[in-house]
Design a protein around this motif. Sequence first.
Motif, PDB file in Angstrom:
ATOM      1  N   MET A  77       5.875  14.010  -8.149  1.00  0.00           N
ATOM      2  CA  MET A  77       4.615  14.755  -8.123  1.00  0.00           C
ATOM      3  C   MET A  77       3.490  13.938  -8.756  1.00  0.00           C
ATOM      4  O   MET A  77       2.371  13.880  -8.250  1.00  0.00           O
ATOM      5  CB  MET A  77       4.757  16.090  -8.870  1.00  0.00           C
ATOM      6  CG  MET A  77       5.677  17.110  -8.246  1.00  0.00           C
ATOM      7  SD  MET A  77       5.219  17.575  -6.565  1.00  0.00           S
ATOM      8  CE  MET A  77       6.584  16.828  -5.657  1.00  0.00           C
ATOM      9  N   LYS A  78       3.784  13.308  -9.895  1.00  0.00           N
ATOM     10  CA  LYS A  78       2.776  12.498 -10.580  1.00  0.00           C
ATOM     11  C   LYS A  78       2.365  11.303  -9.719  1.00  0.00           C
ATOM     12  O   LYS A  78       1.185  10.935  -9.667  1.00  0.00           O
ATOM     13  CB  LYS A  78       3.316  12.014 -11.927  1.00  0.00           C
ATOM     14  CG  LYS A  78       3.534  13.133 -12.942  1.00  0.00           C
ATOM     15  CD  LYS A  78       4.046  12.578 -14.258  1.00  0.00           C
ATOM     16  CE  LYS A  78       4.268  13.673 -15.286  1.00  0.00           C
ATOM     17  NZ  LYS A  78       4.755  13.147 -16.572  1.00  0.00           N
ATOM     18  N   LYS A 117       7.664  24.346  -9.258  1.00  0.00           N
ATOM     19  CA  LYS A 117       8.094  24.109 -10.636  1.00  0.00           C
ATOM     20  C   LYS A 117       7.785  22.677 -11.066  1.00  0.00           C
ATOM     21  O   LYS A 117       7.322  22.438 -12.189  1.00  0.00           O
ATOM     22  CB  LYS A 117       9.596  24.375 -10.760  1.00  0.00           C
ATOM     23  CG  LYS A 117      10.129  24.215 -12.173  1.00  0.00           C
ATOM     24  CD  LYS A 117      11.609  24.562 -12.250  1.00  0.00           C
ATOM     25  CE  LYS A 117      12.151  24.387 -13.667  1.00  0.00           C
ATOM     26  NZ  LYS A 117      13.599  24.726 -13.745  1.00  0.00           N
ATOM     27  N   ALA A 118       8.026  21.712 -10.164  1.00  0.00           N
ATOM     28  CA  ALA A 118       7.745  20.309 -10.481  1.00  0.00           C
ATOM     29  C   ALA A 118       6.258  20.086 -10.710  1.00  0.00           C
ATOM     30  O   ALA A 118       5.859  19.320 -11.585  1.00  0.00           O
ATOM     31  CB  ALA A 118       8.254  19.404  -9.355  1.00  0.00           C
ATOM     32  N   LEU A 119       5.415  20.762  -9.935  1.00  0.00           N
ATOM     33  CA  LEU A 119       3.968  20.635 -10.118  1.00  0.00           C
ATOM     34  C   LEU A 119       3.534  21.175 -11.472  1.00  0.00           C
ATOM     35  O   LEU A 119       2.669  20.597 -12.136  1.00  0.00           O
ATOM     36  CB  LEU A 119       3.230  21.381  -8.994  1.00  0.00           C
ATOM     37  CG  LEU A 119       3.225  20.695  -7.620  1.00  0.00           C
ATOM     38  CD1 LEU A 119       2.741  21.663  -6.555  1.00  0.00           C
ATOM     39  CD2 LEU A 119       2.363  19.439  -7.646  1.00  0.00           C
ATOM     40  N   ASP A 138      -2.987  24.748   2.565  1.00  0.00           N
ATOM     41  CA  ASP A 138      -4.265  24.135   2.184  1.00  0.00           C
ATOM     42  C   ASP A 138      -4.534  24.182   0.678  1.00  0.00           C
ATOM     43  O   ASP A 138      -5.574  23.702   0.221  1.00  0.00           O
ATOM     44  CB  ASP A 138      -5.421  24.844   2.911  1.00  0.00           C
ATOM     45  CG  ASP A 138      -5.342  24.639   4.417  1.00  0.00           C
ATOM     46  OD1 ASP A 138      -4.857  23.579   4.837  1.00  0.00           O
ATOM     47  OD2 ASP A 138      -5.760  25.550   5.158  1.00  0.00           O
ATOM     48  N   ARG A 139      -3.623  24.762  -0.083  1.00  0.00           N
ATOM     49  CA  ARG A 139      -3.810  24.774  -1.539  1.00  0.00           C
ATOM     50  C   ARG A 139      -3.912  23.339  -2.040  1.00  0.00           C
ATOM     51  O   ARG A 139      -3.153  22.461  -1.624  1.00  0.00           O
ATOM     52  CB  ARG A 139      -2.656  25.504  -2.217  1.00  0.00           C
ATOM     53  CG  ARG A 139      -2.700  27.015  -2.022  1.00  0.00           C
ATOM     54  CD  ARG A 139      -1.584  27.708  -2.770  1.00  0.00           C
ATOM     55  NE  ARG A 139      -0.269  27.311  -2.265  1.00  0.00           N
ATOM     56  CZ  ARG A 139       0.878  27.809  -2.721  1.00  0.00           C
ATOM     57  NH1 ARG A 139       0.884  28.690  -3.704  1.00  0.00           N
ATOM     58  NH2 ARG A 139       2.023  27.413  -2.202  1.00  0.00           N
ATOM     59  N   LEU A 140      -4.838  23.102  -2.937  1.00  0.00           N
ATOM     60  CA  LEU A 140      -5.138  21.741  -3.386  1.00  0.00           C
ATOM     61  C   LEU A 140      -4.704  21.548  -4.835  1.00  0.00           C
ATOM     62  O   LEU A 140      -4.937  22.414  -5.682  1.00  0.00           O
ATOM     63  CB  LEU A 140      -6.638  21.482  -3.252  1.00  0.00           C
ATOM     64  CG  LEU A 140      -7.122  20.041  -3.417  1.00  0.00           C
ATOM     65  CD1 LEU A 140      -6.628  19.178  -2.255  1.00  0.00           C
ATOM     66  CD2 LEU A 140      -8.648  20.009  -3.461  1.00  0.00           C
ATOM     67  N   TYR A 141      -4.086  20.390  -5.116  1.00  0.00           N
ATOM     68  CA  TYR A 141      -3.586  20.105  -6.465  1.00  0.00           C
ATOM     69  C   TYR A 141      -4.090  18.740  -6.928  1.00  0.00           C
ATOM     70  O   TYR A 141      -4.170  17.788  -6.146  1.00  0.00           O
ATOM     71  CB  TYR A 141      -2.051  20.114  -6.482  1.00  0.00           C
ATOM     72  CG  TYR A 141      -1.470  21.477  -6.169  1.00  0.00           C
ATOM     73  CD1 TYR A 141      -1.183  22.394  -7.182  1.00  0.00           C
ATOM     74  CD2 TYR A 141      -1.235  21.850  -4.853  1.00  0.00           C
ATOM     75  CE1 TYR A 141      -0.669  23.642  -6.889  1.00  0.00           C
ATOM     76  CE2 TYR A 141      -0.728  23.110  -4.548  1.00  0.00           C
ATOM     77  CZ  TYR A 141      -0.440  23.999  -5.569  1.00  0.00           C
ATOM     78  OH  TYR A 141       0.056  25.245  -5.278  1.00  0.00           O
TER      79      TYR A 141
END
Length: 212
Positions: A77-78, A117-119, A138-141
């Motif tokens: 994720m990172k 969970k990882a996010l 489309d959720r943005l992180y």
Amino acid sequence: MDTAQAAPAATAAAAAMDMSAPAAAAAEAATAAVTAVPSVNPGQVRVKPEPMDTEAAHSSMAVAASAMQGPPLVVLMKQILSTGAKTWSEIWKVVSAEKVCNPALAEITITDQAISKALIVAEAVELPASSQTPAVEDRLYALGSTGNETLDSYRRVILSLFTTQQALSRRTINDAVNKTVGGSESKDITRLLKEMCMKQGTNWVIRRPVAS
């Protein structure tokens, strides 16, 4: 050297040249094979970074690399977010591709819950989508922590502003950082903005992935 002696020497030299030809060909083939191997290791993320300031990108990636520790999916994720904000759909695509070739992910069952969970563990920040009624995809992180506490303190303030607003003036950003952190280096704020955002008129907006 007489003719009788020169002949064997010439024959030996010719043989040596003949012997060296296959070796040279093999060496050339080996070099070509090495050149053809992709420079990306199986465990690295194949994400094309968005265009950004070269100095800011180099600094960001160096910091992100120092913080790449933890469970494989959290590290992934990172890595994904270290090149800029990504949508849920893009994160899924990269994770699915890495699952095939990354041994560290081989035994992990990839689900929406596992990625969520990882996010959270990776300290990712969910930002408003460009649409008023966005689909889940489309959720943005964005990456909320890189391991550099000074820059991360600024980063968290900036991202917190973007969780409620899509466009911010530089003055609004500066005022919020100074009020929350108690002072900041203008060059550090500029570096973070160039890394995470792009100019839209006189305001800054989160740099969003280019639709493929």
